[in-house]
Design a protein around this motif. Structure first.
Motif, PDB file in Angstrom:
ATOM      1  N   GLU A  61       0.785  -1.185   0.023  1.00  0.00           N
ATOM      2  CA  GLU A  61      -0.103   0.053  -0.121  1.00  0.00           C
ATOM      3  C   GLU A  61       0.671   1.194  -0.148  1.00  0.00           C
ATOM      4  N   THR A  62       2.016   1.033   0.529  1.00  0.00           N
ATOM      5  CA  THR A  62       2.877   2.219   0.527  1.00  0.00           C
ATOM      6  C   THR A  62       3.781   2.300  -0.579  1.00  0.00           C
ATOM      7  N   LEU A  63       3.932   3.392  -0.958  1.00  0.00           N
ATOM      8  CA  LEU A  63       4.694   3.675  -2.440  1.00  0.00           C
ATOM      9  C   LEU A  63       6.116   3.933  -2.003  1.00  0.00           C
ATOM     10  N   TYR A  64       6.741   2.649  -2.487  1.00  0.00           N
ATOM     11  CA  TYR A  64       8.292   2.858  -2.470  1.00  0.00           C
ATOM     12  C   TYR A  64       8.929   2.592  -3.847  1.00  0.00           C
ATOM     13  N   ASP A  77      11.068   5.372   0.819  1.00  0.00           N
ATOM     14  CA  ASP A  77       9.408   5.690   0.819  1.00  0.00           C
ATOM     15  C   ASP A  77       9.156   6.900   0.652  1.00  0.00           C
ATOM     16  N   VAL A  78       8.216   6.842  -0.502  1.00  0.00           N
ATOM     17  CA  VAL A  78       7.812   7.933  -1.135  1.00  0.00           C
ATOM     18  C   VAL A  78       7.174   9.113  -0.111  1.00  0.00           C
ATOM     19  N   GLU A  79       6.275   8.644   0.549  1.00  0.00           N
ATOM     20  CA  GLU A  79       5.406   9.287   1.394  1.00  0.00           C
ATOM     21  C   GLU A  79       6.147   9.972   2.716  1.00  0.00           C
ATOM     22  N   GLU A  80       7.069   9.084   3.104  1.00  0.00           N
ATOM     23  CA  GLU A  80       8.091   9.513   4.159  1.00  0.00           C
ATOM     24  C   GLU A  80       9.180  10.416   3.695  1.00  0.00           C
ATOM     25  N   GLY A  81       9.586  10.108   2.418  1.00  0.00           N
ATOM     26  CA  GLY A  81      10.729  10.931   1.702  1.00  0.00           C
ATOM     27  C   GLY A  81      11.908  10.671   2.296  1.00  0.00           C
ATOM     28  N   LYS A  82      12.019   9.154   2.938  1.00  0.00           N
ATOM     29  CA  LYS A  82      13.288   8.632   3.620  1.00  0.00           C
ATOM     30  C   LYS A  82      13.800   7.340   2.798  1.00  0.00           C
ATOM     31  N   LYS A  83      15.083   6.917   3.103  1.00  0.00           N
ATOM     32  CA  LYS A  83      15.755   5.937   2.535  1.00  0.00           C
ATOM     33  C   LYS A  83      15.197   4.864   3.403  1.00  0.00           C
ATOM     34  N   VAL A  84      14.741   3.652   3.179  1.00  0.00           N
ATOM     35  CA  VAL A  84      14.793   2.638   4.348  1.00  0.00           C
ATOM     36  C   VAL A  84      15.206   1.389   4.002  1.00  0.00           C
ATOM     37  N   GLU A  85      16.325   1.434   2.789  1.00  0.00           N
ATOM     38  CA  GLU A  85      17.115   0.255   2.777  1.00  0.00           C
ATOM     39  C   GLU A  85      17.985   0.494   1.522  1.00  0.00           C
ATOM     40  N   TRP A  99      14.437  15.579  -2.683  1.00  0.00           N
ATOM     41  CA  TRP A  99      13.837  15.726  -3.892  1.00  0.00           C
ATOM     42  C   TRP A  99      12.455  15.096  -3.940  1.00  0.00           C
ATOM     43  N   ILE A 100      12.538  13.676  -3.147  1.00  0.00           N
ATOM     44  CA  ILE A 100      11.429  13.167  -3.347  1.00  0.00           C
ATOM     45  C   ILE A 100      10.296  13.877  -2.140  1.00  0.00           C
ATOM     46  N   SER A 101      10.864  14.497  -1.136  1.00  0.00           N
ATOM     47  CA  SER A 101       9.882  15.227  -0.168  1.00  0.00           C
ATOM     48  C   SER A 101       9.308  16.406  -0.588  1.00  0.00           C
ATOM     49  N   MET A 102       9.715  16.725  -1.730  1.00  0.00           N
ATOM     50  CA  MET A 102       8.834  18.033  -2.493  1.00  0.00           C
ATOM     51  C   MET A 102       7.418  17.597  -3.075  1.00  0.00           C
ATOM     52  N   LYS A 103       6.472  18.343  -2.506  1.00  0.00           N
ATOM     53  CA  LYS A 103       5.245  17.952  -2.737  1.00  0.00           C
ATOM     54  C   LYS A 103       4.940  17.512  -4.095  1.00  0.00           C
ATOM     55  N   ASN A 104       5.354  18.306  -5.098  1.00  0.00           N
ATOM     56  CA  ASN A 104       5.167  18.175  -6.560  1.00  0.00           C
ATOM     57  C   ASN A 104       5.776  16.887  -6.959  1.00  0.00           C
TER      58      ASN A 104
END
Length: 131
Positions: A61-64, A77-85, A99-104
């Motif tokens: 369900e989470t967009l990775y 993790d796109v929603e969190e804007g963080k590297k997970v692995e 870059w991922i953390s920007m809303k657009n």
């Protein structure tokens, strides 16, 4: 790579333009400072971002997304804007997270993940190519 227009070519172009502008802005001051100080070894070569590949997950369900830069790759993790692995230099990780953390950009990535065909798991972004 040949792009399928059903995959969201306009979103791919938006992602490439956003990534190119972001990277240029991030490195502009740093590279100018290195040149002024004569520290030419410290100048960042953005050619490593010529072909940046992203892959979308199918099973959550989470967009990775898996991001590959040269021989490095990491899952974000796109929603969190963080590297997970994964393993990627700290500077590249920080840039991709920013870059991922920007809303657009989150919206672009969500759109691309929905439009791609089942067999098209990988999208190559070419922010510094002229073609």
């Amino acid at each position: 790579m040949v792009y399928n227009y059903n995959m969201g070519r306009a979103d791919i172009i938006r992602a490439e333009e956003s990534l190119r502008d972001f990277l240029i802005n991030e490195y502009r001051i740093e590279n100018q400072r290195a040149k002024m100080l004569g520290k030419f070894n410290d100048i960042v070569d953005t050619n490593k971002y010529r072909r940046l590949t992203i892959a979308f997950n199918d099973e959550s369900e989470t967009l990775y997304i898996l991001v590959q830069i040269a021989s490095y790759n990491a899952i974000f993790d796109v929603e969190e804007g963080k590297k997970v692995e994964g393993g990627m230099p700290v500077e590249d990780t920080r840039l991709i997270e920013s870059w991922i953390s920007m809303k657009n950009n989150k919206e672009i990535l969500r759109s691309l993940s929905k439009k791609r065909n089942y067999n098209e798991k990988f999208i190559e972004l070419r922010p510094f190519d002229n073609d």
